[in-house]
Design an enzyme around this catalytic site. Structure first.
Site, short mmCIF file in Angstrom:
data_model
loop_
_atom_site.label_atom_id
_atom_site.label_comp_id
_atom_site.label_asym_id
_atom_site.label_seq_id
_atom_site.Cartn_x
_atom_site.Cartn_y
_atom_site.Cartn_z
CB SER A 175 -0.97 -0.04 1.19
OG SER A 175 -1.99 0.92 1.05
CD GLU A 234 -5.30 -4.38 -4.58
OE1 GLU A 234 -5.00 -3.20 -4.28
OE2 GLU A 234 -4.46 -5.26 -4.78
CG HIS A 276 -5.40 -2.41 -0.61
ND1 HIS A 276 -4.51 -2.06 -1.60
CD2 HIS A 276 -4.98 -1.76 0.51
CE1 HIS A 276 -3.59 -1.24 -1.10
NE2 HIS A 276 -3.86 -1.04 0.18
#
Length: 293
Positions: A175, A234, A276
C-alpha cells in the site's frame, strides 16, 4: 537476472498457502500479536529493539539466520510496516529460507499499523491533497527524509547486530509501503538489489509517482529485480466496487512503464479474488523467494 525469466509477467494466481481473507481482517487496527516470538523457529534468532533517528522512534524486528555467516554477510529482506509483517510471519516461512535475514521496519506502537507515521514516511510530496479518509490531518511527503534515516541510522543499527550483505538486500512494502518501494526505485535504485511493491497506492497525490519517473536515474550493469503484485478485487476506500473484478489501472500502467526500462527486470502478478488487504500476506511466498534468489 535469473536465466529464462520473462522480463514482464502478468499472471492471475492465488496462493494456496495464503488464502484470501477480508481486507478488514488483514489491515486490522487492534493490538498486534506476534506468535512467531512465542514459538521461534530453529533456523533464526529473533530480536526487536527501538531506535531513535532525527527525533523519530522506530521499532526494528530482526530474524537473523543461524549457521556460518557468508563471506559478504547474509542476504536480507527489509519489510516496511514491520509490526504487521512480523505479526503475520510464521516459523515455517523462515525455516524455508534459513540463509535469509528478515527485517521489519516498524514503529513503537501496540497496533499492527501506525497510520500517521507511515503516511509521513512512505509517501512522496503530493501534487494534490490526498483524499484518504483517515488521513486528512496526516502529514505526507516525507519519503526522501525517511529513506535517509532508513539507509543511515537504521541500517547502522542493524549492521551492529547482524552481518548483512549490502549488495544483497531487498525492499518490500504494501500500500503506502509499496509507494515507498517504488519511490526508492525511482530515486535511489542502487540502494537495494530487488524491490517488491505490493498493492502500491500508485495514484497517490495526483500522480506523484508518475511525476518522479521522468527524471529517474538509471542503473548500470545488472539492473534491479522488481516484483509488483496486486489483487483483481481492489478498489479505493469510499468508492463503489467496479462492476467486474479488475486490477488497479494505475498500477498496471506503472508496471508497464517500468518494464519498458532496460535496466529493470519487472514481474507483475495479479492475484485472482484478492482485495487490497489480503495481498499483504499473499505476497510472502514470491517475495521471500526473490529475496533469497
Amino acid at each position: 537476472m535469473i536465466p529464462g525469466r520473462r522480463r514482464f509477467l502478468t499472471t492471475l494466481a492465488a496462493f494456496a498457502s495464503c488464502p484470501a481473507v477480508p481486507a478488514v481482517a488483514q489491515m486490522r487496527q487492534g493490538p498486534a500479536e506476534f506468535p512467531l516470538f512465542d514459538a521461534p523457529p530453529a533456523s533464526h534468532t529473533l530480536t526487536q529493539f527501538d531506535v531513535v533517528a532525527e527525533g523519530l522512534s522506530y521499532r526494528l524486528f530482526l530474524a537473523c539466520p543461524h549457521g556460518e555467516v557468508p563471506a559478504q554477510g547474509w542476504p536480507s529482506l527489509w519489510m516496511l510496516d514491520g509490526n504487521a509483517a512480523f505479526s503475520r510471519l510464521d516459523a515455517a516461512r523462515l525455516a524455508a529460507h534459513p540463509g535469509l535475514a528478515v527485517i521489519g521496519i516498524g514503529y513503537p506502537v501496540e497496533a499492527a499499523f501506525d497510520g500517521a507515521s507511515r503516511a509521513r514516511d512512505y509517501t512522496p510530496v503530493p501534487l494534490e491533497q490526498p483524499t484518504h479518509g483517515r488521513g486528512r490531518d496526516w502529514q505526507f511527503g516525507g519519503q526522501e527524509a525517511f529513506r535517509a534515516r532508513l539507509l543511515g541510522p537504521l541500517a547502522q543499527a542493524l549492521a551492529e547486530r547482524a552481518p548483512l550483505d549490502p549488495a544483497r538486500r531487498s525492499l518490500w512494502g504494501h500500500s503506502y509501503g509499496g509507494v515507498f518501494v517504488l519511490a526508492t526505485l525511482l530515486s535511489a535504485p542502487e540502494a537495494f538489489r530487488a524491490y517488491m511493491a505490493i498493492s502500491p497506492s500508485s495514484g497517490f497525490g495526483g500522480g506523484a509517482l508518475q511525476a518522479m519517473e521522468a527524471g529517474a536515474p538509471r542503473l548500470a550493469e545488472g539492473g534491479a529485480e522488481v516484483l509488483m503484485m496486486l489483487g483483481d478485487s481492489e478498489h479505493r476506500s469510499g468508492t463503489p466496487e467496479p462492476a467486474e473484478p479488475r486490477p488497479n489501472p494505475d498500477t498496471m500502467a506503472t508496471g508497464a512503464r517500468l518494464a519498458a526500462r532496460a535496466d529493470l527486470h519487472v514481474q507483475l502478478e495479479v492475484l485472482k479474488g484478492l482485495g487490497h488487504g489480503a495481498t499483504f500476506a499473499a505476497s510472502f511466498p514470491r517475495s521471500f523467494a526473490l529475496a533469497d534468489a
